[in-house]
Scaffold this motif. Structure first.
Motif, short mmCIF file in Angstrom:
data_model
loop_
_atom_site.label_atom_id
_atom_site.label_comp_id
_atom_site.label_asym_id
_atom_site.label_seq_id
_atom_site.Cartn_x
_atom_site.Cartn_y
_atom_site.Cartn_z
N GLN A 60 10.74 47.21 32.34
CA GLN A 60 11.62 46.06 32.47
C GLN A 60 12.89 46.24 31.66
N GLU A 61 13.92 45.52 32.04
CA GLU A 61 15.19 45.52 31.31
C GLU A 61 15.15 44.41 30.26
N VAL A 62 15.72 44.71 29.10
CA VAL A 62 15.86 43.68 28.08
C VAL A 62 17.27 43.69 27.55
N ILE A 63 17.72 42.52 27.14
CA ILE A 63 19.02 42.39 26.49
C ILE A 63 18.80 41.70 25.16
N LEU A 64 19.22 42.39 24.11
CA LEU A 64 19.14 41.83 22.77
C LEU A 64 20.53 41.34 22.39
N ARG A 65 20.57 40.14 21.85
CA ARG A 65 21.86 39.52 21.58
C ARG A 65 22.14 39.38 20.10
N CYS A 66 23.39 39.52 19.78
CA CYS A 66 23.84 39.44 18.40
C CYS A 66 25.16 38.66 18.38
N VAL A 67 25.30 37.82 17.36
CA VAL A 67 26.59 37.18 17.13
C VAL A 67 27.07 37.66 15.77
N ILE A 82 29.66 38.29 12.52
CA ILE A 82 30.51 37.40 11.75
C ILE A 82 31.89 37.37 12.39
N SER A 83 32.50 36.21 12.45
CA SER A 83 33.61 35.98 13.38
C SER A 83 34.83 36.87 13.17
N ASN A 84 35.19 37.22 11.99
CA ASN A 84 36.40 38.02 11.80
C ASN A 84 36.11 39.51 11.67
N HIS A 85 34.89 39.92 11.97
CA HIS A 85 34.53 41.32 11.85
C HIS A 85 34.97 42.11 13.08
N LEU A 86 35.25 43.39 12.86
CA LEU A 86 35.81 44.22 13.92
C LEU A 86 34.90 45.39 14.32
N TYR A 87 33.94 45.72 13.46
CA TYR A 87 33.08 46.86 13.70
C TYR A 87 31.64 46.37 13.86
N PHE A 88 30.97 46.92 14.85
CA PHE A 88 29.65 46.41 15.18
C PHE A 88 28.69 47.59 15.35
N TYR A 89 27.45 47.34 14.99
CA TYR A 89 26.46 48.40 14.96
C TYR A 89 25.12 47.89 15.49
N TRP A 90 24.35 48.82 16.02
CA TRP A 90 22.93 48.58 16.29
C TRP A 90 22.13 49.67 15.59
N TYR A 91 21.07 49.23 14.92
CA TYR A 91 20.10 50.13 14.30
C TYR A 91 18.72 49.71 14.80
N SER A 151 22.79 50.57 26.60
CA SER A 151 24.21 50.27 26.72
C SER A 151 24.53 49.10 25.79
N VAL A 152 25.79 49.02 25.41
CA VAL A 152 26.24 47.92 24.58
C VAL A 152 27.45 47.29 25.22
N GLU A 153 27.63 46.03 24.87
CA GLU A 153 28.73 45.29 25.47
C GLU A 153 29.12 44.15 24.54
N ARG A 154 30.42 43.86 24.59
CA ARG A 154 30.89 42.67 23.90
C ARG A 154 31.49 41.79 25.00
N PRO A 155 30.64 41.01 25.65
CA PRO A 155 31.08 40.32 26.88
C PRO A 155 32.11 39.22 26.65
N ASP A 156 32.15 38.69 25.44
CA ASP A 156 33.14 37.67 25.12
C ASP A 156 33.57 37.88 23.69
N GLY A 157 34.24 36.92 23.12
CA GLY A 157 34.76 37.13 21.78
C GLY A 157 33.75 37.01 20.67
N SER A 158 32.51 36.63 21.03
CA SER A 158 31.55 36.37 19.96
C SER A 158 30.27 37.18 20.05
N ASN A 159 29.80 37.48 21.24
CA ASN A 159 28.51 38.15 21.37
C ASN A 159 28.64 39.67 21.42
N PHE A 160 27.60 40.33 20.96
CA PHE A 160 27.51 41.79 21.02
C PHE A 160 26.08 42.08 21.47
N THR A 161 25.94 42.72 22.62
CA THR A 161 24.61 42.87 23.19
C THR A 161 24.19 44.33 23.28
#
Lengths: 116, 115
Positions: B17-24, B26-35, B66-76
């Motif tokens: 199955q496919e899963v999507i994990l969501r992250c929000v 911190i609002s003014n941050h520019l760099y995002f990571y998954w571990y 895969s990763v995505e930032r679909p809007d200004g707040s979420n990182f999936t």
């Protein structure tokens, strides 16, 4: 590639005593950063202390201090006056100075128990 | 104090199955990571993301991720076809910058269980 080694899977300390957690790393870089993270049972990673490799002075944060030996590639964490709340997994981590959005490379962790 | 949030806290899915994990982040941050952290093992880097593109990825981050930032707040983080070995704790982190002073702030993690 950089590697981080924590040779102590578990450590135990009595409350109010001092304990030192060991960390060694391997890198060919001259500039980098080192970190200790705490992971309590809640599993969230919390930064404890950090050290810039070009600084000779060891970092301190309240009861936490490090012994950074660049030539030996050693970065140990000393916790003084241990408290029950210090019980957690402790991870040593390395971060390169170069590159964008540099990743953290973690060691395998040391589980610290604090006893009464 | 601002913090990184992740949803869900625990996800159970069947193999394939496919899963999507969501992250929000911190609002003014520019760099995002998954571990990720397989139970009892060390935390491993998966991917870093900056300026709407992947900056670096590990060998673990293969075509099923895969990763995505679909809007200004979420990182999936999407895993297309989950395998048993994908069972792990997945941590999102964000940072305001890339210099030393810019700490990576970690979220509480999502526990993924693949059955």
């Amino acid at each position: 590639a950089q590697t981080v080694t924590q040779s102590q899977p578990e450590m135990s300390v009595q409350e109010a005593e001092t304990v030192t957690l060991s960390c060694t790393y391997d890198t060919s870089e001259s500039d980098y950063y080192l970190f200790w993270y705490k992971q309590p049972p809640s599993r969230q990673m919390i930064l404890v202390i950090r050290q810039e490799a070009y600084k000779q002075q060891n970092a301190t944060e309240n009861r936490f201090s490090v012994n950074f030996q660049k030539a030996a590639k050693s970065f140990s964490l000393k916790i003084s006056d241990s408290q029950l709340g210090d019980a957690a997994m402790y991870f040593c981590a390395y971060r390169s100075e170069t590159g964008t959005a540099s990743k953290l490379t973690f060691g395998t962790g040391t589980r610290l128990q604090v006893t009464l | 104090e601002p913090e990184v949030t992740q949803t869900p806290s625990h996800q159970v899915t069947q193999m394939g199955q496919e899963v999507i994990l969501r992250c929000v982040p911190i609002s003014n941050h520019l760099y995002f990571y998954w571990y990720r952290q397989i139970l009892g093992q060390k935390v491993e880097f998966l991917v870093s993301f900056y300026n709407n593109e992947i900056s670096e990825k590990s060998e673990i981050f293969d075509d099923q991720f895969s990763v995505e930032r679909p809007d200004g707040s979420n990182f999936t983080l999407k895993i297309r076809s989950t395998k048993l070995e994908d069972s792990a704790m997945y941590f999102c982190a964000s940072s305001p910058g890339q210099g030393f002073v810019y700490e990576q702030y970690f979220g509480p993690g999502t526990r993924l269980t693949v059955t």
